[in-house]
Design an enzyme around this catalytic site. Sequence first.
Site, PDB file in Angstrom:
ATOM      1  N   LYS A 129      30.640 -99.713 -44.444  1.00 27.37           N
ATOM      2  CA  LYS A 129      30.968-100.742 -45.342  1.00 27.37           C
ATOM      3  C   LYS A 129      30.953-100.770 -46.680  1.00 27.37           C
ATOM      4  CE  LYS A 129      31.193-103.991 -41.365  1.00 27.37           C
ATOM      5  NZ  LYS A 129      30.645-105.205 -40.718  1.00 27.37           N
ATOM      6  N   ASP A 138      35.217-108.784 -53.322  1.00 25.25           N
ATOM      7  CA  ASP A 138      35.293-107.657 -52.622  1.00 25.25           C
ATOM      8  C   ASP A 138      36.479-107.843 -51.619  1.00 25.25           C
ATOM      9  OD1 ASP A 138      34.797-105.103 -51.417  1.00 25.25           O
ATOM     10  OD2 ASP A 138      33.700-106.256 -49.869  1.00 25.25           O
ATOM     11  N   LEU A 139      37.255-106.816 -50.878  1.00 21.98           N
ATOM     12  CA  LEU A 139      38.169-107.051 -50.043  1.00 21.98           C
ATOM     13  C   LEU A 139      37.632-107.189 -48.548  1.00 21.98           C
ATOM     14  CD1 LEU A 139      41.375-107.368 -49.641  1.00 21.98           C
ATOM     15  CD2 LEU A 139      41.383-105.046 -49.312  1.00 21.98           C
ATOM     16  N   SER A 183      37.516-103.687 -55.155  1.00 22.58           N
ATOM     17  CA  SER A 183      37.218-103.124 -53.808  1.00 22.58           C
ATOM     18  C   SER A 183      37.038-101.483 -53.839  1.00 22.58           C
ATOM     19  CB  SER A 183      38.542-103.531 -52.964  1.00 22.58           C
ATOM     20  OG  SER A 183      38.546-102.797 -51.841  1.00 22.58           O
TER      21      SER A 183
HETATM   22  P1  B16 Z   1      40.278 -96.790 -47.920  1.00 26.67           P
HETATM   23  P2  B16 Z   1      35.743-102.850 -49.794  1.00 26.67           P
HETATM   24  C1  B16 Z   1      35.970-100.636 -48.309  1.00 26.67           C
HETATM   25  O1  B16 Z   1      36.401-101.929 -48.701  1.00 26.67           O
HETATM   26  C2  B16 Z   1      35.429-100.716 -46.991  1.00 26.67           C
HETATM   27  O2  B16 Z   1      34.543-101.554 -46.612  1.00 26.67           O
HETATM   28  C3  B16 Z   1      35.031 -99.165 -46.419  1.00 26.67           C
HETATM   29  O3  B16 Z   1      34.827 -99.110 -45.178  1.00 26.67           O
HETATM   30  C4  B16 Z   1      36.154 -97.973 -46.504  1.00 26.67           C
HETATM   31  O4  B16 Z   1      35.840 -96.825 -46.600  1.00 26.67           O
HETATM   32  C5  B16 Z   1      36.601 -98.247 -48.153  1.00 26.67           C
HETATM   33  O5  B16 Z   1      36.961 -99.381 -48.712  1.00 26.67           O
HETATM   34  C6  B16 Z   1      37.600 -97.359 -48.688  1.00 26.67           C
HETATM   35  O6  B16 Z   1      39.020 -97.566 -48.063  1.00 26.67           O
HETATM   36  O7  B16 Z   1      40.113 -95.860 -47.073  1.00 26.67           O
HETATM   37  O8  B16 Z   1      40.979 -98.100 -47.681  1.00 26.67           O
HETATM   38  O9  B16 Z   1      40.514 -96.389 -49.416  1.00 26.67           O
HETATM   39  O10 B16 Z   1      34.794-103.342 -48.597  1.00 26.67           O
HETATM   40  O11 B16 Z   1      35.357-102.165 -50.848  1.00 26.67           O
HETATM   41  O12 B16 Z   1      36.831-103.714 -50.025  1.00 26.67           O
HETATM   42 MG    MG Z   2      33.358-105.187 -48.417  1.00 22.34          MG
END
Ligand code: B16
Ligand code: MG
Length: 217
Positions: free
Chosen positions: A44, A8-9, A113
């Site tokens: 998250k 995951d990121l 991610s």
């Molecule tokens: P974006 P992960 C997720 O990353 C975040 O934890 C989450 O808070 C966020 O809303 C989601 O990515 C979408 O991100 O707005 O940049 O598309 O933990 O799955 O790496």
């Molecule tokens: Mg995460």
Amino acid sequence: MKKGFIFDLDGVIVDTAKYHYLAWKKLANELGFEFTKEQNELFKGVSRKRCLEILLDIGKREATKKEFDTWMISKNEDYLKYIENMDESEILPDVPKILEYLKENNIPIALGSASKNAQPILEKVGLLSYFDTIVDGNNVTKAKPDSEVFLLAAKQLGVNSNDCVVFEDAVAGVEAANAANMISIGIGDENVLSEAQFNFADFTEISIDFIKDLIEN
Ligand code: B16
Ligand code: MG
């Protein structure tokens, strides 16, 4: 059996949750309500769209389709400003050590991610070249806890899904890995991530011997 490793990121490789928080808080404040760090925990691993739905619930706000889309865009524009200057100093401790070991041993590595900004973040922190494939919010239709993101990552790595190991910091991500019959490794609070098969506070607790065991068994 060939093993594959999926990371995951946000919360595993880098701590972008703090930047997501600032951007969501700015939007909440503009809409006239507060948004706390505790409430940000709910975000998250959750997709951007779902985050906005939760935010509006918190603020008891309704939105037209047009407003919803405008707020999604403005949140992301603010987030992009916050992450603009990210560099390798933001990589979480000992992540490169594990990636390096996997690379040296020709183990396939994927990113799995929810973020639609995953690739530019990996580029900024200088880790992009470690990844054989990237599956992120741009490639999936169903968000975690659905397993789509990890199943697609396994497919793109050419590894059976039950031979994959997933590192996750979010409950929804651990659920997604478990539902795909993958080995789930929770990174963070073990009380929160109690469904994970293995738990570590962070990568400094993970030894190379543990990784070796995962590869060999
Ligand atoms: P974006 P992960 C997720 O990353 C975040 O934890 C989450 O808070 C966020 O809303 C989601 O990515 C979408 O991100 O707005 O940049 O598309 O933990 O799955 O790496
Ligand atoms: Mg995460």
